[in-house]
Design a protein around this motif. Structure first.
Motif, short mmCIF file in Angstrom:
data_model
loop_
_atom_site.label_atom_id
_atom_site.label_comp_id
_atom_site.label_asym_id
_atom_site.label_seq_id
_atom_site.Cartn_x
_atom_site.Cartn_y
_atom_site.Cartn_z
N GLU A 1 -0.95 3.47 -4.52
CA GLU A 1 -0.86 2.17 -3.85
C GLU A 1 0.50 2.00 -3.17
O GLU A 1 0.59 1.41 -2.08
CB GLU A 1 -1.08 1.04 -4.86
N HIS B 1 -2.12 -3.65 -0.91
CA HIS B 1 -1.75 -2.47 -1.69
C HIS B 1 -0.54 -2.75 -2.58
O HIS B 1 -0.46 -2.26 -3.71
CB HIS B 1 -1.45 -1.29 -0.76
N ALA C 1 -8.48 -2.24 2.52
CA ALA C 1 -7.47 -1.79 1.56
C ALA C 1 -8.13 -1.21 0.32
O ALA C 1 -7.71 -0.15 -0.18
CB ALA C 1 -6.55 -2.95 1.19
N SER D 1 -7.99 2.61 -1.19
CA SER D 1 -7.64 2.89 -2.59
C SER D 1 -8.70 3.77 -3.25
O SER D 1 -8.37 4.66 -4.04
CB SER D 1 -7.49 1.58 -3.37
#
Length: 302
Positions: free
Chosen positions: A48, A66, A197, A201
């Motif tokens: 992240e 993040h 996002a 991830s």
């Protein structure tokens, strides 16, 4: 002389007792499950961190999300345990994380400043791992296999969030259909990503799981190549934005069983994604692992 000896012995006993008590607090030996959970959290924090730093200038929205994910992976309990072993390190980690988030939240973050702060956090996290986890645990194959499992679970969770699915039970009322609701032809269709996002991830978590598995991949095991293929298939399905149930099925029927079989992880089987549990990873990974034993699978030296 006798007076001195009578005085010295009790003092020495008191000092020895104090040292032993200190070691009981500071020398706490964490189980394999605890170590794996912590290492997976650190791995996700690093992922992240990189995603936030890389997009700090180009995509402020993703970068901020993040950065939020980053702080979620280092829990208050983690900080407490780090502080028990190294108060200075715990303070440094807390301060650098706050500084990084503040820079990301600023209107016009400077790329050089973001990179410098990200580099500092990476160094501190590496130091934290050395302080928090014994070398025996760091080198243990079973612990690393549990980290692979946790990273796959993180990938699945983030992919569900990327599709806008509710955490608890992957709510069947969501617009993304389940296996019972779409035909074989629909299986080949892609889904809409509503949170970029989280999608990033998910990709990063599974990619890291593949990298780590390649580090511990057993030699001379007929299932090891199948697991590698299954992990790559999982990544491919995420990259191609397949339906969630396809991804879920790949984990349920391929990745988790092979991890169990190869590394004897005793992972509890998941039942219907109930109670909002992360896929394939119970809080205690099923039965506690005896990770200090030396009979771990042989791995490649690469």
């Amino acid at each position: 002389m006798k007076t001195i000896l009578h005085f010295s012995i009790p003092v020495m006993l008191l000092l020895v007792g104090s040292i032993l008590n200190a070691n009981n607090v500071l020398g706490h030996t964490f189980s394999g499950d605890e170590s794996a959970s912590f290492l997976a959290g650190v791995a996700m924090a690093k992922l992240e961190l990189k995603l936030a730093a890389d997009q700090a200038v180009s995509n402020a929205t993703n970068a901020k999300e993040h950065a939020d994910h980053l702080t979620e992976h280092i829990t208050a309990n983690d900080t407490k345990e780090i502080k028990e072993r190294n108060p200075r390190l715990a303070a440094d980690l807390d301060n650098t994380l706050k500084d990084f988030v503040n820079v990301i939240d600023s209107e016009s973050p400077a790329e050089s400043e973001v990179k410098d702060k990200a580099s500092n956090i990476t160094d501190i996290l590496s130091e934290v791992v050395s302080a928090r986890i014994d070398k025996e645990q760091l080198d243990n194959v079973t612990v690393k296999a549990l980290v692979v499992n946790d990273l796959v679970g993180e990938g699945l969770e983030h992919y569900g969030s990327a599709l806008g699915m509710a955490e608890e039970g992957h709510d069947e009322n969501e617009s993304n259909s389940t296996a019972s609701e779409h035909t074989e032809s629909e299986n080949n269709e892609t889904v809409s990503i509503v949170n970029e996002a989280d999608y990033q991830s998910a990709q990063a978590a599974v990619s890291r799981a593949i990298e780590l598995y390649n580090e511990i991949k057993p030699t001379g095991d007929s299932n090891s190549s199948q697991l590698a293929d299954s992990l790559n298939l999982l990544k491919s399905k995420i990259d191609s934005k397949s339906h969630f149930d396809e991804i879920d099925k790949t984990v349920d029927e391929k990745v988790s069983p092979l991890l169990n079989d190869i590394f004897k992880l005793n992972l509890a089987e998941e039942e219907g994604h109930s109670e909002g549990e992360d896929h394939g990873q119970e809080e205690d990974h099923g039965e506690e692992q005896s990770t200090s034993e030396n009979d771990t699978p042989e791995t490649n030296s690469d």
